[in-house]
Design a protein around this motif. Structure first.
Motif, mmCIF file in Angstrom:
data_model
loop_
_atom_site.group_PDB
_atom_site.id
_atom_site.type_symbol
_atom_site.label_atom_id
_atom_site.label_comp_id
_atom_site.label_asym_id
_atom_site.label_seq_id
_atom_site.Cartn_x
_atom_site.Cartn_y
_atom_site.Cartn_z
ATOM 1 N N ASN A 130 0.762 -1.100 -0.006
ATOM 2 C CA ASN A 130 -0.414 0.468 -0.193
ATOM 3 C C ASN A 130 0.973 1.721 -0.157
ATOM 4 O O ASN A 130 0.090 2.565 -0.518
ATOM 5 N N SER A 131 2.116 1.006 0.564
ATOM 6 C CA SER A 131 3.028 2.207 0.383
ATOM 7 C C SER A 131 3.718 2.892 -0.617
ATOM 8 O O SER A 131 3.402 3.796 -1.307
ATOM 9 N N ALA A 132 4.315 1.214 -1.347
ATOM 10 C CA ALA A 132 4.572 1.572 -2.817
ATOM 11 C C ALA A 132 3.765 1.926 -3.943
ATOM 12 O O ALA A 132 3.792 2.886 -4.417
ATOM 13 N N ILE A 133 2.233 0.829 -3.402
ATOM 14 C CA ILE A 133 1.699 2.097 -4.801
ATOM 15 C C ILE A 133 0.592 3.527 -4.333
ATOM 16 O O ILE A 133 0.624 3.943 -5.493
ATOM 17 N N SER A 134 0.567 4.168 -3.256
ATOM 18 C CA SER A 134 1.098 5.180 -2.942
ATOM 19 C C SER A 134 1.619 6.595 -3.400
ATOM 20 O O SER A 134 1.392 7.012 -3.561
ATOM 21 N N LEU A 135 2.909 5.672 -3.393
ATOM 22 C CA LEU A 135 3.859 6.583 -3.821
ATOM 23 C C LEU A 135 3.645 6.740 -5.300
ATOM 24 O O LEU A 135 3.595 7.962 -5.418
ATOM 25 N N VAL A 136 3.606 5.194 -6.546
ATOM 26 C CA VAL A 136 3.623 5.573 -7.548
ATOM 27 C C VAL A 136 2.602 6.611 -7.869
ATOM 28 O O VAL A 136 2.278 7.568 -8.618
ATOM 29 N N LEU A 137 0.837 6.771 -7.319
ATOM 30 C CA LEU A 137 0.136 7.819 -7.517
ATOM 31 C C LEU A 137 0.031 8.038 -7.304
ATOM 32 O O LEU A 137 -0.075 9.834 -8.237
ATOM 33 N N PHE A 138 1.161 9.048 -6.172
ATOM 34 C CA PHE A 138 1.075 10.473 -6.101
ATOM 35 C C PHE A 138 2.041 11.231 -6.960
ATOM 36 O O PHE A 138 1.690 12.006 -7.649
ATOM 37 N N VAL A 139 3.341 10.032 -7.233
ATOM 38 C CA VAL A 139 4.294 10.814 -8.326
ATOM 39 C C VAL A 139 3.825 11.156 -9.326
ATOM 40 O O VAL A 139 3.662 12.272 -10.021
ATOM 41 N N TRP A 140 2.099 10.081 -10.272
ATOM 42 C CA TRP A 140 2.425 10.337 -11.139
ATOM 43 C C TRP A 140 1.127 11.432 -11.095
ATOM 44 O O TRP A 140 0.935 12.406 -12.387
ATOM 45 N N LEU A 141 0.068 11.679 -10.389
ATOM 46 C CA LEU A 141 -0.365 12.942 -10.468
ATOM 47 C C LEU A 141 -0.581 13.993 -9.555
ATOM 48 O O LEU A 141 -0.472 15.044 -10.681
ATOM 49 N N SER A 142 0.872 14.208 -9.266
ATOM 50 C CA SER A 142 1.860 15.026 -9.128
ATOM 51 C C SER A 142 2.227 15.685 -10.243
ATOM 52 O O SER A 142 2.198 16.590 -10.501
ATOM 53 N N SER A 143 2.649 14.938 -10.970
ATOM 54 C CA SER A 143 3.516 15.190 -12.177
ATOM 55 C C SER A 143 2.288 15.502 -13.064
ATOM 56 O O SER A 143 2.313 16.598 -14.340
ATOM 57 N N THR A 144 0.737 14.460 -13.213
ATOM 58 C CA THR A 144 0.154 15.311 -14.588
ATOM 59 C C THR A 144 -0.172 16.360 -13.921
ATOM 60 O O THR A 144 -0.495 18.065 -14.939
ATOM 61 N N PHE A 145 -0.868 16.900 -12.518
ATOM 62 C CA PHE A 145 -1.194 18.075 -11.951
ATOM 63 C C PHE A 145 -0.414 19.096 -12.808
ATOM 64 O O PHE A 145 -0.309 20.170 -13.643
ATOM 65 N N TRP A 146 1.070 19.039 -11.982
ATOM 66 C CA TRP A 146 2.069 20.348 -12.802
ATOM 67 C C TRP A 146 2.242 20.284 -14.299
ATOM 68 O O TRP A 146 2.603 21.399 -14.635
ATOM 69 N N ALA A 147 2.099 19.165 -14.583
ATOM 70 C CA ALA A 147 2.559 19.393 -16.331
ATOM 71 C C ALA A 147 1.128 20.496 -17.071
ATOM 72 O O ALA A 147 1.114 20.453 -18.065
ATOM 73 N N ALA A 148 0.054 19.818 -16.092
ATOM 74 C CA ALA A 148 -1.497 20.562 -17.294
ATOM 75 C C ALA A 148 -1.268 22.279 -16.900
ATOM 76 O O ALA A 148 -1.848 22.472 -17.474
ATOM 77 N N LEU A 149 -1.301 22.721 -15.493
ATOM 78 C CA LEU A 149 -0.478 23.940 -15.483
ATOM 79 C C LEU A 149 -0.525 25.321 -16.615
ATOM 80 O O LEU A 149 -1.155 26.122 -16.886
#
Length: 295
Positions: A130-149
């Motif tokens: 659950n920690s690894a999956i949460s990290l991966v999801l955070f990485v990709w969601l955060s990257s998508t957020f900043w790239a969409a701005l």
């Protein structure tokens, strides 16, 4: 930034072709190595662990960077004959967005791997799924957020000086660019770099003298600094001075350096890992691996 039509200022046909060939080599090497890494995870049950999930996330991000470089290489070759960016304005925005997402995901995935290795080596406990999956999801969601701005108006994507790829527009250096740059850089470069350096430094202090440390503690941070540092320097210069004073050829250097990162990461995290190497070998020689398992 370069115009979408005509041969870019400061470049001849041979120079455009040369840059295209460099991008092509970088793209193919990064794609081949990271694709093998991804296939090894899919084919080898032993690699399906939480820690290796972080490496898989990095391989996916680096594959995206290499794909972005492949598009840039193709457009370099087409630009010589067609004298224009072949994918239109919307294609430039999509290319810039895809490249930015995967670049940020690659940087943050490297930091996640550093933290995962610190957790594994220093706490002597397996990273939870659950920690690894949460990290991966955070990485990709955060990257998508900043790239969409930049698509929404905070920042802007435009052509690189060569006009064969698109990235964050740094040519104006105005307040809009400056505010986005410093905010994005803090969360997506400074913090991941700090996490990477701190994690490996703590690992080396705790385990280095005992000889139990089996990972390279300096290459990941150096890769982040040398691979993405030139972009950071160029962007910072654009904030404090007129970036047009830098020759277009010199402005292309950070892009060419950054496209080497996927290959370096694959060599460090995949080929430098005995278990991943074994998985890649099994993908390349499945018949032999089946015989080995039968024995």
């Amino acid at each position: 930034m370069a115009e979408a039509s005509a041969l870019p200022t400061g470049f001849g046909e041979l120079e455009v072709l040369a840059v295209g060939m460099v991008l092509l080599v970088e793209a193919l090497s990064g794609l081949s190595l990271n694709t093998l890494t991804i296939f090894s995870f899919c084919k080898t049950p032993e690699l399906r662990t939480p820690c290796h999930l972080l490496v898989l996330s990095l391989a996916l991000a680096d594959s995206g960077i290499s794909l972005n470089a492949l598009i840039a290489a193709t457009s370099s070759l087409l630009r010589v004959s067609h004298r224009r960016w072949p994918y239109g304005s919307d294609g430039c925005q999509a290319h810039g967005f895809q490249g930015f997402v995967t670049a940020l995901a690659s940087i943050c995935s490297s930091a996640a791997i550093a933290w995962g290795r610190y957790h594994h080596y220093c706490t002597r406990s397996q990273l939870a799924w659950n920690s690894a999956i949460s990290l991966v999801l955070f990485v990709w969601l955060s990257s998508t957020f900043w790239a969409a701005l930049p698509l929404l108006g905070w920042g802007h994507y435009d052509y690189e000086p060569l006009g064969t790829c698109c990235t964050l527009d740094y040519s104006k250096g105005d307040r809009n660019f400056t505010s986005f740059l410093f905010t994005m850089s803090f969360f997506n470069f400074a913090m991941p770099l700090f996490i990477t350096i701190t994690s490996y430094s703590l690992m080396e202090q705790k385990l280095g003298k005992s000889g139990h440390l089996q990972v390279n503690t300096t290459l990941p941070a150096r890769t982040l600094l040398l691979g993405w540092g030139p972009y950071a320097i160029l962007y910072l210069y654009a904030v404090i001075a007129d970036v047009t004073s830098i020759s277009p050829k010199l402005q292309m250097v950070p892009a060419l350096i950054a496209k080497m990162v996927p290959t370096i990461n694959a060599i460090n995290y995949a080929l430098g890992n005995e278990m991943v190497c074994r998985g890649i070998w099994q993908c390349l020689s499945p018949q032999k691996s089946e015989k080995d398992r039968a024995k």
